[in-house]
Design a protein around this motif. Structure first.
Motif, mmCIF file in Angstrom:
data_model
loop_
_atom_site.group_PDB
_atom_site.id
_atom_site.type_symbol
_atom_site.label_atom_id
_atom_site.label_comp_id
_atom_site.label_asym_id
_atom_site.label_seq_id
_atom_site.Cartn_x
_atom_site.Cartn_y
_atom_site.Cartn_z
ATOM 1 N N UNK A 51 0.880 -1.102 -0.198
ATOM 2 C CA UNK A 51 -0.358 -0.099 -0.344
ATOM 3 C C UNK A 51 0.547 1.277 -0.006
ATOM 4 N N UNK A 52 1.739 0.814 1.035
ATOM 5 C CA UNK A 52 2.822 2.704 0.853
ATOM 6 C C UNK A 52 3.176 2.755 -0.290
ATOM 7 N N UNK A 53 3.654 1.672 -1.607
ATOM 8 C CA UNK A 53 4.164 2.039 -1.816
ATOM 9 C C UNK A 53 3.515 2.373 -3.479
ATOM 10 N N UNK A 54 2.198 1.984 -3.324
ATOM 11 C CA UNK A 54 1.672 2.412 -4.032
ATOM 12 C C UNK A 54 0.952 3.768 -3.849
ATOM 13 N N UNK A 55 1.012 3.853 -2.873
ATOM 14 C CA UNK A 55 0.625 5.390 -2.019
ATOM 15 C C UNK A 55 1.440 6.341 -3.253
ATOM 16 N N UNK A 56 2.847 6.240 -2.996
ATOM 17 C CA UNK A 56 4.351 6.476 -3.474
ATOM 18 C C UNK A 56 4.005 6.321 -4.945
ATOM 19 N N UNK A 57 3.575 5.958 -5.542
ATOM 20 C CA UNK A 57 3.813 6.237 -6.862
ATOM 21 C C UNK A 57 2.650 6.975 -7.155
ATOM 22 N N UNK A 58 1.000 7.154 -7.066
ATOM 23 C CA UNK A 58 0.629 7.758 -6.895
ATOM 24 C C UNK A 58 0.648 8.987 -6.767
ATOM 25 N N UNK A 59 0.833 9.362 -5.507
ATOM 26 C CA UNK A 59 1.898 10.493 -4.939
ATOM 27 C C UNK A 59 2.516 11.418 -5.881
ATOM 28 N N UNK B 56 6.488 7.218 -17.792
ATOM 29 C CA UNK B 56 5.951 5.864 -16.584
ATOM 30 C C UNK B 56 5.308 4.441 -16.678
ATOM 31 N N UNK B 57 5.846 3.974 -18.122
ATOM 32 C CA UNK B 57 6.359 2.673 -18.013
ATOM 33 C C UNK B 57 7.115 2.101 -16.786
ATOM 34 N N UNK B 58 8.618 3.008 -17.571
ATOM 35 C CA UNK B 58 9.438 2.547 -16.360
ATOM 36 C C UNK B 58 9.106 2.542 -14.579
ATOM 37 N N UNK B 59 8.312 4.070 -14.479
ATOM 38 C CA UNK B 59 7.805 4.193 -13.116
ATOM 39 C C UNK B 59 7.212 2.678 -13.187
ATOM 40 N N UNK B 60 5.602 2.774 -13.490
ATOM 41 C CA UNK B 60 4.725 1.812 -13.291
ATOM 42 C C UNK B 60 5.946 0.307 -12.992
#
Ligand code: NA
Ligand code: NA
Lengths: 305, 180, 438
Positions: free
Chosen positions: C101-109, C180-184
C-alpha cells in the motif's frame, strides 16, 4: 593570437560554415591568428552573446542582430516585415548608406561587422495556409521578432510568445495554430511533421533577418596589419558564400516540407503589399515612435532599390 | 540539509547582529515565496487569456521568467539561514572538533569570497544595464536593470547571512557545519 | 595544457572542494572562478553573474517551483494519509500488504509531485509509524518509503526530467511520458520484492492480517478523488492543447493549493506559509544549483574540456554497451555525492553527444539517468530522501535505513538492465502519443 567566436548553431548550419570559412582562411594565411569556434551555444546563450561582445569579453559572434534590439533599438530594422524583398535586395542593403548608419551604431558599442548576410523565413499554419493578413485573424500565433508580433497583432492574430524549441509541441497540442520563423529553424525543429501548410520565402518574402558575423572593434584594432588584412580577405570570401547559400536555403526547406506531404503556398505580390501596408501602420509606426532617429534610418532603408 | 519539512534555522543566540541578519533573511524569504506565488498566478492568467479568451499573451512569459529568477536570488539568504543549501559533509563529519572548526572557518571564508565576487560583478552588470538603458528585445521591452537588480540584492543579502553564520561559529553561538 | 588532463584536474579539484562541506552551488562557483582566473584571466570573473542570470533565464524553470508546490501543499494535508489508508483497506489480505500500500501510495503521489523528497515525506509521515506499529521491521518500513519516494522523479511530473529537457533541449512532454512505464515497472518490482520478502520471513500470516468490511472499503474511495482530479487535470492541460508542459505546472500548483485549502481546510496562514516556505526552500536550493552548474559548464566549455572529452570518447573504439555500462557506473558514483539536479546539469552536456553518437536514444537515456539518480537519492553521503526519513523517524539509524533500502536499489539496477534489454519500455509510450521522436 587566439580569437574566440561563439554562435548558437550546429556545425551543419550555413552560419557555422561562414564562421568556419573565415577561421580556415585566416589559418591558411599563416599570420599567427587562430579562431576558436564555440558552436551550438556551448559558450553563451544565443541572446547573451552581444553583451560580452560589446564589452570585449568575446571576440566574435554570428548572430541575428535584432537579438540586440534591446541594447540598440535601431537594430530592430534588421528584422522588419517587408523591408527586404529578396536576397539580392538584401545584398544591396548590406552595402548601402543604411548599413553605414547601423554600423555607426555598432561602433558605439565597440562592435564591427566582418560578414554581412540576410536569411529568409516563412509561415506555417496548422490547419490552413497563411499568405495574406486575413489568414491569421484569430489564430494563436508565434512570431519571430518584435516587429512581426506587432504586425501580426495588427492583423488580428493572438500573439503567444515562446521559445522556438517549444513550437513543435505547441503546434502539436494545438496551443499554437500558426508560426513564423526562419527557413532553417522550421527544418531543424521538424515543424513539417505538425503543420498542413507552409509558405516559404520565394520571389518575394516578408521575413528577412540580418545575421552578420560581428567582431569586437578593439579586438580587431589590436591585431597587426597582416592579421587585419587576412581577416578582411577571409570575410569577403565568406560573404560571397553566405549570399549564395542563403538563396538555396529557402528552396531546400520547401523541398523538405513538400516531401513530408505538407501543402506549399505562395505569397503573391498583392499579398506582400497588403502585409507591407499593414506593417507601415503597425511595426514601422511603432519603430519610428520608439527610436529617436528612427524615421531617418527607415528612409535610408526604404531608399535602397 | 535539504530535509523536507524540518526547517532547522541557524542559531542566533541573543546577539543583536545575528538576529538582525536573521530577520532580514526571513523577510527576503517572504519576498521570494511571494514572487513564486505571483509567477503561478500570472501563468494561470496567461493560460486563461490564451485558451479561454483567445487573446494575445505578450508580457506574461517574460514576467514569469524574471519573477522566478528574482525569487531564486532573493531567496538565497533565507535558504542559507535554514541551512537549505545541500552540502557534502562527509569529511567534516569524520574530523575531530578542532580541525572541524578550522575547516568550517575555511569553507566560510571561501564562500564569503566567491559571493563577494558575485556581488561586485553583479552590481557592475546591473549598473552597466542601467547606464546604457538596456531593454529586453520584446514588445514589452522591460528595462533590464529592474530584473538585474536581483543580482546585487540577492548576493548582497547572501553575503550578509554568510558573514553572520561565520560570526556565529566564531563566537560559539553555532556549531561548525551545524553539527552537534 | 591538454584539455583532457585539465579535465582530470578540474574533476579532482571539484571533488576536493565539494567534500570540504561547502554547499554544492557555492562550491561549483568557487571551482569555476578558480579555473577561469588561471586559464582565462581574472577578467573572466566579470562574466560570472551574467552567465548565472542567463542560465536562470528560461521559462521551463518555472515548472520546478510549481511541481514542488504541488507536492508540498498536498503533503501538508491529510491527503497522503487518506490515499495510503484507501490502498491499505483494499490490500489487507495480501501478505506484506501494508508495504505494498505504501509503495502504491508513493507511486500515486509521485504522479502529482515533481520532487522525490516531497513524495517521501508525504507518504512516510503516516506510513512509517503505521508499519512499525504493525510489526514490520524498521529497515523495511524506512527502506520502502525511502525507495518509493524516489519514484517522485521518475513518474511524471519530474523536476529532474525538466532539468534534463532544458540541458539537452529534448521535449519535456516526451520525457514525462517516457517515465510512465519504467515508473510502473519499478513499482511492480518494489512490490514484488516486498511480497516475496514478507512471505520468506515467515511472518506472512501475521503481517497480512487486519480486516475491513466492504462498506469501509468503499467509504474511503471518495477521499481519493482529489488525487484523481489533480492527476487528470494536469494530464488534460498538458496533452490536451491547453498549455505547454511548463505552463501546466502552474495549473497543477494552483489546483493543489486550492484543493488543500478548500477540501482539506488548510486555511491557517501559518499552515499556508509552511507549504510556501518548504517549497521555496527546496526550489531555491535546486535553482541555485542549476544556476551555479551553468557557470561551471561555461568554465568547462570555455576551457574546451567538454568538447575534448566528447571528441576523445568518440575516438575510443569500444562496444556501445561497454560505454553505457561505464556511463552508468560514473553516474552512480556521482549520484552518491551530488543531488540529481547537479549531476544532470554537469553530466548532460558532456554525455549527450557521446550517447547520440553511440546510437542511443536521448529520451531513453533520460530514464536510465533518472533511475541512476533515484539510487543516489537513497545512498549516502548526500541522499535527500535519507534526510527526510531521518526527519520523520529520527530513532531509526542510517545503517538500518540503508540495509532496508538495499533490496530496492537492486530492483532499480534490475530496472536499468531491463531498460537496456528492452528500450521500448521507455520509448514506446511517447512515440505512440506524440509521434516518432523529434
Ligand atoms: Na513525479
Ligand atoms: Na547519494
Amino acid at each position: 593570437t587566439e580569437l574566440r567566436l561563439s554562435h548558437q548553431w550546429s556545425n551543419k548550419d550555413i552560419r557555422h560554415q561562414v564562421a568556419q570559412i573565415v577561421a580556415d582562411e585566416v589559418a591558411a594565411a599563416d599570420v599567427d591568428l587562430d579562431i576558436k569556434i564555440f558552436g551550438s551555444k556551448s559558450l553563451f546563450k544565443p541572446r547573451e552573446q552581444y553583451k560580452p561582445l560589446s564589452r570585449g569579453q568575446l571576440d566574435m559572434t554570428v548572430l541575428p542582430l535584432s537579438y540586440a534590439g534591446g541594447q540598440q533599438p535601431a537594430y530592430n530594422l534588421t528584422l522588419m516585415p517587408g523591408l527586404v524583398k529578396n536576397h539580392d535586395h538584401a545584398a544591396r542593403l548590406s552595402n548601402s548608406p543604411f548599413m553605414e548608419a547601423l554600423e555607426a551604431k555598432m561602433a558605439e558599442d565597440d562592435v564591427m561587422v566582418l560578414v554581412h548576410g540576410y536569411l529568409a523565413g516563412g509561415f506555417v499554419g496548422k490547419d490552413k495556409c497563411i499568405t495574406k493578413p486575413e489568414d491569421v485573424k484569430g489564430l494563436q500565433t508565434r512570431a519571430a521578432g518584435k516587429s512581426f508580433e506587432q504586425m501580426l497583432a495588427g492583423a488580428g492574430a493572438s500573439i503567444a510568445s515562446m521559445a522556438s524549441s517549444e513550437i513543435y509541441n505547441a503546434i502539436q497540442t494545438g496551443v499554437l495554430q500558426a508560426a513564423n520563423t526562419s527557413s532553417s529553424s522550421f527544418v531543424s525543429y521538424r515543424i513539417y511533421e505538425q503543420v498542413s501548410c507552409y509558405t516559404p520565402a520565394g520571389d518575394v518574402a516578408l521575413w528577412f533577418m540580418y545575421q552578420p558575423l560581428l567582431m569586437n572593434k578593439s579586438a580587431f584594432e589590436g591585431l597587426n596589419e597582416a592579421q587585419q588584412t587576412a581577416l578582411l580577405e577571409a570575410s569577403a570570401k565568406a560573404e560571397a558564400y553566405y549570399l549564395e547559400e542563403a538563396k538555396k536555403q529557402d528552396a531546400a526547406s520547401a523541398k523538405v516540407f513538400a516531401e513530408a506531404g505538407v501543402e506549399l503556398a505562395e505569397m503573391s505580390a498583392e499579398d506582400f503589399e497588403a502585409w507591407r501596408t499593414l506593417a507601415m501602420d503597425t511595426s514601422y509606426k511603432a519603430f519610428v515612435e520608439e527610436v529617436k532617429d528612427g524615421q531617418e534610418l527607415l528612409d535610408l532603408a526604404l531608399a535602397v532599390e | 540539509m535539504a530535509g523536507h519539512s524540518s526547517a532547522v534555522a541557524s542559531h542566533t543566540g541573543n546577539n543583536p547582529f545575528l538576529r538582525a541578519v536573521a530577520a532580514i533573511s526571513t523577510l527576503a524569504g517572504w519576498c521570494s515565496a511571494g514572487m513564486i506565488v505571483a509567477a503561478v498566478a500570472i501563468t494561470c492568467q496567461m493560460i486563461v487569456v490564451r485558451f479561454v479568451l483567445n487573446g494575445s499573451t505578450v508580457w506574461q512569459t517574460e514576467a514569469v521568467i524574471y519573477l522566478v529568477i528574482a525569487a531564486t536570488l532573493v531567496g538565497l539568504p533565507y535558504v542559507q539561514r535554514l541551512r537549505g543549501h545541500v552540502n557534502v559533509d562527509l569529511i567534516p563529519l569524520s574530523l575531530p572538533a578542532k580541525p572541524r572548526f578550522f575547516m568550517a572557518i575555511l569553507t566560510s571564508v571561501l564562500s564569503i569570497a566567491i559571493v563577494a565576487v558575485m556581488l561586485f560583478y553583479g552590481y557592475e552588470y546591473w549598473h552597466f544595464a542601467w547606464d546604457r538603458g538596456w531593454r529586453s528585445d520584446t514588445v514589452w521591452g522591460v528595462r533590464l536593470w529592474i530584473p538585474y537588480l536581483a543580482l546585487p540584492i540577492g548576493f548582497g543579502l547572501l553575503l550578509l547571512q554568510l558573514i553572520a553564520d561565520l560570526v556565529a561559529v566564531l563566537i560559539g553561538v553555532d556549531k561548525p557545519f551545524g553539527l552537534e | 595544457m591538454d584539455p583532457l588532463v585539465l579535465g582530470g584536474i578540474v574533476a579532482i579539484a571539484t571533488i576536493l572542494v565539494l567534500f570540504s562541506g561547502v554547499s554544492v552551488a557555492i562550491g561549483l562557483l568557487i571551482v569555476s572562478a578558480g579555473f577561469l582566473i588561471i586559464f582565462d584571466g581574472p577578467r573572466s570573473l566579470e562574466l560570472m553573474p551574467e552567465i548565472l542570470f542567463g542560465k536562470l533565464d528560461n521559462f521551463a524553470l518555472l515548472s520546478i517551483p510549481m511541481f514542488i508546490i504541488m507536492g508540498a501543499s498536498i503533503a501538508s494535508t491529510r491527503a497522503g494519509a487518506d490515499l495510503y489508508e484507501a490502498l491499505e483497506r483494499w490490500l489487507t489480505r495480501v501478505p506484506g500488504g501494508l508495504v505494498v500500500s505504501n509503495l502504491g501510495a508513493c507511486a500515486l503521489f509521485a504522479a502529482m509531485s515533481g520532487s522525490s523528497p516531497a513524495t517521501c515525506a508525504a507518504i512516510g509521515k503516516m506510513g512509517i509509524p503505521e508499519m512499525r506499529k504493525r510489526g514490520y521491521p524498521d529497515g523495511v518500513a524506512a527502506g520502502s518509503i525511502a525507495a518509493g519516494g524516489t519514484l517522485g522523479i521518475l513518474i511524471p511530473p519530474s523536476v529532474t526530467m525538466i532539468v534534463y529537457g532544458i540541458a539537452t533541449e529534448t521535449s519535456i512532454g516526451r520525457l514525462f511520458l517516457a517515465g510512465v512505464i519504467p515508473g510502473l515497472l519499478l513499482v511492480g518490482l518494489f512490490m514484488a520484492w516486498s511480497l516475496y520478502s514478507t512471505w520468506k520471513s515467515g511472518d506472512a500470516a501475521r503481517l497480512g492480517s487486519g480486516s475491513y468490511t466492504w462498506a469501509e472499503r468503499f467509504e474511503i474511495l471518495p477521499r481519493v478523488l482529489p488525487f484523481l482530479a489533480i492527476i487528470l487535470g494536469v494530464l488534460y492541460a498538458m496533452y490536451g492543447g491547453i498549455a505547454t508542459p511548463s505552463e501546466t505546472a502552474a495549473v497543477g500548483a494552483l489546483m493543489c493549493l486550492l484543493i488543500a485549502m478548500i477540501i482539506y481546510k488548510l486555511w491557517h496562514p501559518s499552515a499556508i506559509w509552511n507549504v510556501l516556505r518548504d517549497s521555496t526552500k527546496e526550489s531555491v536550493m535546486i535553482l541555485f544549483i542549476i544556476a551555479a552548474a551553468g557557470v561551471f559548464s561555461y568554465m568547462l566549455s570555455s576551457l574546451f574540456i567538454t568538447q575534448s572529452i566528447a571528441e576523445w570518447i568518440g575516438t575510443l573504439d569500444v562496444n556501445r554497451w561497454v560505454l553505457m555500462g561505464a556511463i552508468n557506473v560514473f553516474l552512480l558514483i556521482a549520484g552518491f555525492f551530488l543531488p540529481p539536479v547537479a549531476v544532470i546539469l554537469m553530466a548532460a552536456p558532456i554525455l549527450l553527444p557521446i550517447i547520440t553518437t553511440a546510437g542511443f536514444d536521448p529520451i531513453w537515456f533520460a530514464v536510465v539517468l533518472t533511475i541512476n539518480m533515484e539510487i543516489g537519492l537513497i545512498s549516502p553521503p548526500v541522499g535527500l530522501n535519507l534526510y527526510v526519513i531521518n526527519g520523520i523517524a529520527p530513532d531509526i539509524s542510517l545503517k538500518t535505513i540503508l540495509t532496508g533500502s538495499l533490496p530496492f536499489v537492486a530492483c532499480m539496477v534490475l530496472a536499468i538492465i531491463l531498460l537496456c534489454l528492452f528500450p521500448g519500455l521507455a520509448t514506446w509510450l511517447p512515440n505512440v502519443i506524440m509521434g516518432v521522436a523529434v
